[in-house]
Scaffold this motif. Structure first.
Motif, PDB file in Angstrom:
ATOM      1  N   ARG A  98       0.515  -1.164   0.329  1.00  0.00           N
ATOM      2  CA  ARG A  98      -0.079  -0.272  -0.526  1.00  0.00           C
ATOM      3  C   ARG A  98       0.700   0.860   0.148  1.00  0.00           C
ATOM      4  O   ARG A  98       0.752   2.297  -0.984  1.00  0.00           O
ATOM      5  CB  ARG A  98      -0.795  -0.001   0.619  1.00  0.00           C
ATOM      6  CG  ARG A  98      -1.986  -0.944   1.750  1.00  0.00           C
ATOM      7  CD  ARG A  98      -2.916  -0.985   2.149  1.00  0.00           C
ATOM      8  NE  ARG A  98      -3.731  -2.059   2.047  1.00  0.00           N
ATOM      9  CZ  ARG A  98      -5.355  -1.358   1.478  1.00  0.00           C
ATOM     10  NH1 ARG A  98      -5.050  -0.515   0.513  1.00  0.00           N
ATOM     11  NH2 ARG A  98      -5.619  -2.570   1.454  1.00  0.00           N
TER      12      ARG A  98
ATOM     13  N   GLN B 265       0.996   3.572  -2.924  1.00  0.00           N
ATOM     14  CA  GLN B 265       0.756   5.239  -2.841  1.00  0.00           C
ATOM     15  C   GLN B 265       1.748   5.876  -2.907  1.00  0.00           C
ATOM     16  O   GLN B 265       2.324   6.726  -4.099  1.00  0.00           O
ATOM     17  CB  GLN B 265       0.587   6.133  -1.377  1.00  0.00           C
ATOM     18  CG  GLN B 265       0.364   7.208  -1.066  1.00  0.00           C
ATOM     19  CD  GLN B 265       0.080   7.452   0.384  1.00  0.00           C
ATOM     20  OE1 GLN B 265      -0.840   6.904   0.620  1.00  0.00           O
ATOM     21  NE2 GLN B 265       0.094   8.353   1.373  1.00  0.00           N
TER      22      GLN B 265
ATOM     23  N   GLU C 218      -6.195   7.732  -2.710  1.00  0.00           N
ATOM     24  CA  GLU C 218      -7.200   6.861  -1.957  1.00  0.00           C
ATOM     25  C   GLU C 218      -7.932   6.480  -2.775  1.00  0.00           C
ATOM     26  O   GLU C 218      -7.678   4.944  -2.670  1.00  0.00           O
ATOM     27  CB  GLU C 218      -7.854   7.679  -0.707  1.00  0.00           C
ATOM     28  CG  GLU C 218      -7.440   8.259   0.437  1.00  0.00           C
ATOM     29  CD  GLU C 218      -6.443   9.418  -0.308  1.00  0.00           C
ATOM     30  OE1 GLU C 218      -6.504   9.607  -1.241  1.00  0.00           O
ATOM     31  OE2 GLU C 218      -5.950  10.092   0.504  1.00  0.00           O
ATOM     32  N   GLN C 219      -8.493   6.931  -3.869  1.00  0.00           N
ATOM     33  CA  GLN C 219      -8.993   6.744  -5.138  1.00  0.00           C
ATOM     34  C   GLN C 219      -8.465   5.351  -5.968  1.00  0.00           C
ATOM     35  O   GLN C 219      -8.916   3.953  -6.051  1.00  0.00           O
ATOM     36  CB  GLN C 219      -9.676   6.937  -5.685  1.00  0.00           C
ATOM     37  CG  GLN C 219     -11.058   7.732  -4.490  1.00  0.00           C
ATOM     38  CD  GLN C 219     -11.101   9.124  -5.862  1.00  0.00           C
ATOM     39  OE1 GLN C 219     -10.579   9.913  -7.272  1.00  0.00           O
ATOM     40  NE2 GLN C 219     -12.465   9.689  -5.995  1.00  0.00           N
TER      41      GLN C 219
ATOM     42  N   HIS D 146      -7.876   1.901  -4.150  1.00  0.00           N
ATOM     43  CA  HIS D 146      -8.517   1.355  -3.710  1.00  0.00           C
ATOM     44  C   HIS D 146      -9.141   0.321  -5.037  1.00  0.00           C
ATOM     45  O   HIS D 146      -9.897  -0.498  -5.240  1.00  0.00           O
ATOM     46  CB  HIS D 146     -10.285   2.171  -3.495  1.00  0.00           C
ATOM     47  CG  HIS D 146     -11.461   1.272  -3.122  1.00  0.00           C
ATOM     48  ND1 HIS D 146     -11.769  -0.149  -2.473  1.00  0.00           N
ATOM     49  CD2 HIS D 146     -12.294   1.087  -4.179  1.00  0.00           C
ATOM     50  CE1 HIS D 146     -13.180   0.131  -2.601  1.00  0.00           C
ATOM     51  NE2 HIS D 146     -13.776   0.467  -3.660  1.00  0.00           N
ATOM     52  N   LYS D 147      -9.156   0.975  -6.046  1.00  0.00           N
ATOM     53  CA  LYS D 147      -9.478   0.452  -7.418  1.00  0.00           C
ATOM     54  C   LYS D 147      -7.864  -0.207  -7.199  1.00  0.00           C
ATOM     55  O   LYS D 147      -8.224  -1.580  -7.762  1.00  0.00           O
ATOM     56  CB  LYS D 147      -8.895   1.565  -8.373  1.00  0.00           C
ATOM     57  CG  LYS D 147      -9.610   1.400 -10.080  1.00  0.00           C
ATOM     58  CD  LYS D 147     -10.544   1.091 -10.412  1.00  0.00           C
ATOM     59  CE  LYS D 147     -10.794   0.153 -11.951  1.00  0.00           C
ATOM     60  NZ  LYS D 147     -12.335   0.575 -12.001  1.00  0.00           N
TER      61      LYS D 147
ATOM     62  N   GLY E  25      -6.893  -2.749  -4.812  1.00  0.00           N
ATOM     63  CA  GLY E  25      -7.873  -3.606  -4.575  1.00  0.00           C
ATOM     64  C   GLY E  25      -8.599  -4.730  -5.540  1.00  0.00           C
ATOM     65  O   GLY E  25      -8.598  -5.678  -4.920  1.00  0.00           O
ATOM     66  N   GLN E  26      -8.922  -4.038  -6.018  1.00  0.00           N
ATOM     67  CA  GLN E  26     -10.171  -4.860  -6.738  1.00  0.00           C
ATOM     68  C   GLN E  26      -9.724  -5.472  -7.764  1.00  0.00           C
ATOM     69  O   GLN E  26     -10.360  -6.071  -9.150  1.00  0.00           O
ATOM     70  CB  GLN E  26     -11.446  -3.095  -7.408  1.00  0.00           C
ATOM     71  CG  GLN E  26     -12.338  -2.375  -5.662  1.00  0.00           C
ATOM     72  CD  GLN E  26     -13.418  -1.934  -6.426  1.00  0.00           C
ATOM     73  OE1 GLN E  26     -13.272  -0.615  -7.610  1.00  0.00           O
ATOM     74  NE2 GLN E  26     -13.934  -1.583  -5.912  1.00  0.00           N
TER      75      GLN E  26
ATOM     76  N   TRP F 195      -5.051  -9.938  -3.915  1.00  0.00           N
ATOM     77  CA  TRP F 195      -4.834 -10.020  -2.897  1.00  0.00           C
ATOM     78  C   TRP F 195      -4.415 -10.147  -1.494  1.00  0.00           C
ATOM     79  O   TRP F 195      -5.978 -10.310  -1.279  1.00  0.00           O
ATOM     80  CB  TRP F 195      -5.864  -8.235  -2.789  1.00  0.00           C
ATOM     81  CG  TRP F 195      -5.546  -6.908  -1.951  1.00  0.00           C
ATOM     82  CD1 TRP F 195      -5.289  -7.203  -0.735  1.00  0.00           C
ATOM     83  CD2 TRP F 195      -4.329  -5.645  -2.462  1.00  0.00           C
ATOM     84  NE1 TRP F 195      -5.130  -6.133  -0.199  1.00  0.00           N
ATOM     85  CE2 TRP F 195      -4.421  -5.323  -0.989  1.00  0.00           C
ATOM     86  CE3 TRP F 195      -4.017  -5.324  -3.676  1.00  0.00           C
ATOM     87  CZ2 TRP F 195      -4.182  -3.901  -1.025  1.00  0.00           C
ATOM     88  CZ3 TRP F 195      -3.318  -3.693  -2.819  1.00  0.00           C
ATOM     89  CH2 TRP F 195      -3.438  -3.527  -1.764  1.00  0.00           C
TER      90      TRP F 195
END
Length: 436
Positions: free
Chosen positions: A254, A258, A291-292, A295-296, A298-299, A304
């Motif tokens: 993560r 980032q 942040e988005q 999240h994207k 992980g999808q 994951w």
């Protein structure tokens, strides 16, 4: 016991532990409060065991924890446990609620000594126990502190982001990691340049630009009075990132994703993740907030927090994208701890194939932050000889080593990388030139 009492214990206890050098972050304080709620300790020793199980992460932190616990709660109560027998309730402790209520009072009384604050003022405006004592209040981030009688201000605390910059990414909560985005934007993941096949006009180039020379000659009646020159253009090398998103690498993955979103915009990085399969995340990390993007990511990665098959992921990358052209002359950044569930021979073979086309291979392994680290894991031992640099990058401060390794223009692998090559001795600081 009331909820606010338990929150008071956890907060004051965590603040005292941080003052003693134990990294008791809010996540550990939350785990301590949860353990107390579940275990319902009836003795101080049981409460000490809850703290020992949730607030420390190494043997060196046990002794500071014991000292702080004894200072706050009046001892660990370990003497009340008879050899080979059951724990005896301490005198005056009929129920767990009574014990925790007294622990809350002890935490409240310990606050002035732990954080250097004055005892709350009484009704007459003087501090309790010392009417002439100057009151001190905690200084919040970014606010000036109070001044003493001489006009000198008390030292203010550093900003939250600066305090977190030296913390291991594994110790940070998602909110704390997001707070470091500003510092990450100040970093630049610059990669070395390479000669392009295209040319550009230059005053002192080695080659004559015939087309530009004839175009300029039209202004002088067809006489080429001045020869135009050209030289190969320089462009940044391609940055390719292969990030391990298995369970053991989740907090570091993560942080690295980032970092790529915040600092690698100019490097035009191609980002892939792998655990049990290879997933391209470059579109997910573009044109959205950090942040988005996380999240994207992980999808988009169905594995994951799954297992790790480094060799299979490298083979898929080499076969489909790397050797066909994407990795040729590129700087490859691999982020993994080297724990592989597959065959290490596959990792060695695919790393050797990748090293023949890539300009540099940099491996980010947060486990190398320890001075005693040795590449004993099968995947890491197989990949070690083919890496130009191995860095930890486990915190924001440690990212300087990563940026320096990416910007280094030359490669440091020997020309011959055969299967009989011995492992190099790990360097002192896990910095570049590990394969010399």
């Amino acid at each position: 016991m009331e909820t606010e009492d338990l929150a008071l214990i956890a907060a004051r206890f965590g603040a005292a532990l941080r003052g003693a050098g134990v990294p008791a972050d809010p996540a550990r304080c939350e785990r301590f409060a949860t353990a107390v709620t579940v275990a319902r300790p009836g003795t101080r020793y049981e409460l000490y065991l809850c703290a020992l199980a949730t607030m420390v992460s190494g043997q060196a932190q046990v002794e500071p924890l014991r000292r702080v616990f004894e200072d706050m709660f009046g001892g660990t109560g370990q003497d009340a446990v008879p050899p080979g027998g059951a724990e005896l309730p301490l005198p005056g402790r009929a129920t767990p609620d009574d014990l925790l209520a007294e622990a809350a009072r002890a935490a409240q009384e310990h606050l002035p000594q732990a954080e250097g604050q004055a005892v709350p003022r009484g009704a007459d405006g003087a501090t309790a126990g010392d009417p002439a004592r100057t009151e001190r209040v905690p200084v919040s981030d970014g606010e000036p502190g109070p001044q003493d009688e001489d006009g000198a201000g008390f030292p203010a605390l550093a900003s939250r982001a600066e305090r977190l910059a030296g913390t291991d990414f594994a110790e940070l909560t998602p909110a704390e990691l997001a707070a470091l985005a500003g510092l990450m934007r100040k970093l630049t993941l610059a990669v070395p340049a390479r000669r392009s096949r295209r040319h550009q006009p230059t005053p002192r180039g080695k080659h004559t630009d015939l087309r530009s020379t004839l175009r300029q000659a039209r202004r002088t009646g067809g006489h080429p009075l001045r020869l135009a020159r050209r030289s190969p253009a320089m462009r940044p090398r391609q940055l390719i990132v292969l990030c391990d998103i298995s369970g053991s690498m989740e907090p570091y993955a993560r942080a690295m994703l980032q970092l790529l979103y915040c600092a690698a915009g100019g490097a035009d990085a191609e980002v892939f993740t792998f655990a049990t399969r290879l997933t391209r995340l470059t579109p997910a990390l573009a044109h959205m907030s950090a942040e988005q993007a996380l999240h994207k990511a992980g999808q988009a990665a169905p594995d994951w927090l799954g297992g790790t098959r480094i060799g299979a992921a490298l083979q898929e990358f080499n076969d489909t994208r790397g050797r066909p052209g994407l990795a040729r002359g590129a700087v490859v950044l691999i982020i993994s701890d080297g724990w592989d569930t597959g065959d290490p021979a596959v990792v060695r073979r695919e790393m050797q194939r990748l090293s023949r086309v890539a300009h540099r291979i940099i491996w980010v392994n947060p486990r190398t932050k320890s001075e005693h680290y040795r590449p004993l894991a099968g995947g890491m031992a197989a990949a070690w000889p083919f890496c130009d640099a191995v860095v930890s990058a486990h915190s924001v401060h440690a990212l300087d080593e990563l940026t320096a390794a990416l910007a280094r223009p030359s490669r440091h692998r020997p020309s011959s990388l055969d299967a009989t090559r011995r492992l190099p001795t790990p360097p002192e600081k896990r910095t570049p030139d590990v394969a010399k």
